[in-house]
Design a protein around this motif. Sequence first.
Motif, short mmCIF file in Angstrom:
data_model
loop_
_atom_site.label_atom_id
_atom_site.label_comp_id
_atom_site.label_asym_id
_atom_site.label_seq_id
_atom_site.Cartn_x
_atom_site.Cartn_y
_atom_site.Cartn_z
N ASN A 47 -12.50 -9.36 2.44
CA ASN A 47 -12.99 -8.15 3.08
C ASN A 47 -13.68 -8.46 4.41
O ASN A 47 -13.47 -7.79 5.42
N ALA B 58 -14.30 0.57 2.06
CA ALA B 58 -13.98 -0.86 2.04
C ALA B 58 -14.02 -1.46 3.44
O ALA B 58 -14.46 -2.59 3.62
N LEU B 92 -19.51 -5.23 -0.75
CA LEU B 92 -18.57 -5.25 0.37
C LEU B 92 -18.82 -6.36 1.38
O LEU B 92 -17.91 -6.77 2.09
N SER B 95 -21.20 -3.99 4.98
CA SER B 95 -21.72 -2.66 5.30
C SER B 95 -23.21 -2.64 5.63
O SER B 95 -23.64 -1.92 6.52
N MET B 219 -13.53 -2.72 -6.00
CA MET B 219 -12.85 -2.78 -4.71
C MET B 219 -11.47 -3.44 -4.90
O MET B 219 -11.05 -4.25 -4.10
#
Lengths: 163, 389
Positions: A47, B58, B92, B95, B219
Amino acid sequence: MSGMKPLLEVSMGIDAFSSAWAHCDRISSYVARMVSHNRADPLLYANLLSSALNELLEIAFAHHGPDGDISCRVSRSGASDIIELSLPCDDAALGFYTGAAEQLKRADLAEAYQSALFSPGAGDPHLGLLEIAVDYKARISILPEGGKRVLVAATVELEGAVS
Amino acid sequence: MSVDPTYSVTFNENNQEFSIAGKLRPQNASDIKPLEAALSKALAGVRGTFYLNVKRLARINNVAFRVIASLMAQMVEKRVDLKIEVVTSSVLGWSTRKFLPLAQRIPNIKVVEYDKEFYPGQSFLEEGGFIPILRNQTRMTWRHERNLLPRHGLTPGASIADICCGIGDFAVLAHKEFKPSRLLALDHSRTSLDYARKVAAEFGVTDIEYVYGDAAELMIDDNSFDFVTCRHSLQVFDRPELILRELYRICKPGGRVYITNEKNSHCLGEPRGESIQWTYNEVAKLWAHFNMDIEFGPKSGRYMMDAGFDDIRIDTFMVTNRDGDPQDFADMIQAWENVYAGQMSRDRGDTPEFIAKFRQGFQDHIHAALNPKGYAGWPIWAASGRKPS
């Protein structure tokens, strides 16, 4: 190029690449997922890597020359991943990347990033590179390759950043 | 309301919470006009604190970030009464640090990382103390489950996600027995995951993906795995239906989700059965006090039906002191006593007299387990359902 054996390399014609904005997201998501599988936390790592790589690809999408291939390589050296984008350049694109290289030499990079992030209007075209340099603590080099191409390399260490 | 294939937004007026999920990587600000309009409208109609929930967002690029940041900055500048909390997730990675500069710049905007207390008993169950319990439990249940799993649809070479993997020993055993094509093991305890990676390394297993995450908001892409397991975990969440919904989502159509849970009040033993029975009835009440349901096992089928599964299969098995080394069983009960009659009972405010009686039932269960003429049991419900094709 770094001279290291890449984990993965994706190449495509610059015309094809720049025909659809979604290519930035698709390539960054795919490459990040593939090279992150053996990191300690593969999903989290992918990610983050995808975010950094996507910004680089979005820059390449906006600033490139007309003919040739764009290649995206990721190599690994221990905890570091080295992202290399090689792309065709015309004078306008070369001017952009030369300017970006100058920006990245600034002593007040963090302030420059904050300022670009919240600047009004269309936004600073160097924002993505500043973010990668500041937020991802990447070592970035921008080198012309024989006058018609440019190599943008970003070395990131994301393992520590995700634990 | 869905406004774009890559992301969705919802606004809960009661909570004043605007949630964005999915992926936001537009080329131009104008590409996310519908989101901007929805956010603007939501902000205009709230009083006090407005919550921007990006826990399930995401990915975002700078184009989208600048649109959102600029809109929020303008609104709090115009309205001094308005406060904004951006709810991020540690899952994540990006963020919190992406939104922090906004909070540092504008006093009425705050970033809150949603990381702690996902479920009521998290502090009891996640950090360290429960590891001996989990390790013993898996060792004992595996004897039964290795034979049951094929009946519930697990085949060699399947792709497996083990959600709430704890210390990862089930994942290692499943890896060894079923040689999956892919095995992802997820948990929300970093302590457990560190331990899991160590266990895998000790076994020379290098291809299990250990992932940090929130079981209720995974996720992981839709339709990713043939077989999704979630063992002894629905019973610790106050809203198990949310977890089941995520298990369903990540399971491939035609694949199966497999869950195991307990009904602790049905633990039994002889001799001293009465004392044992009393204590485990009290265990159920104690868990209920902390909004967890250690009686979940027999409810598995109903929950799976409500979640949309078909071809539901349910088995029960009894782990007993006769299965292997009785000392393993005794060690497990001792670990239960340490947590339940220790921290949990104390935190509920129980009297010393109650705690003494409560502890006695566990000790009697241990006595039953180690007594050559004794019998001690711990029942488990294993259920699975098929995601319709």
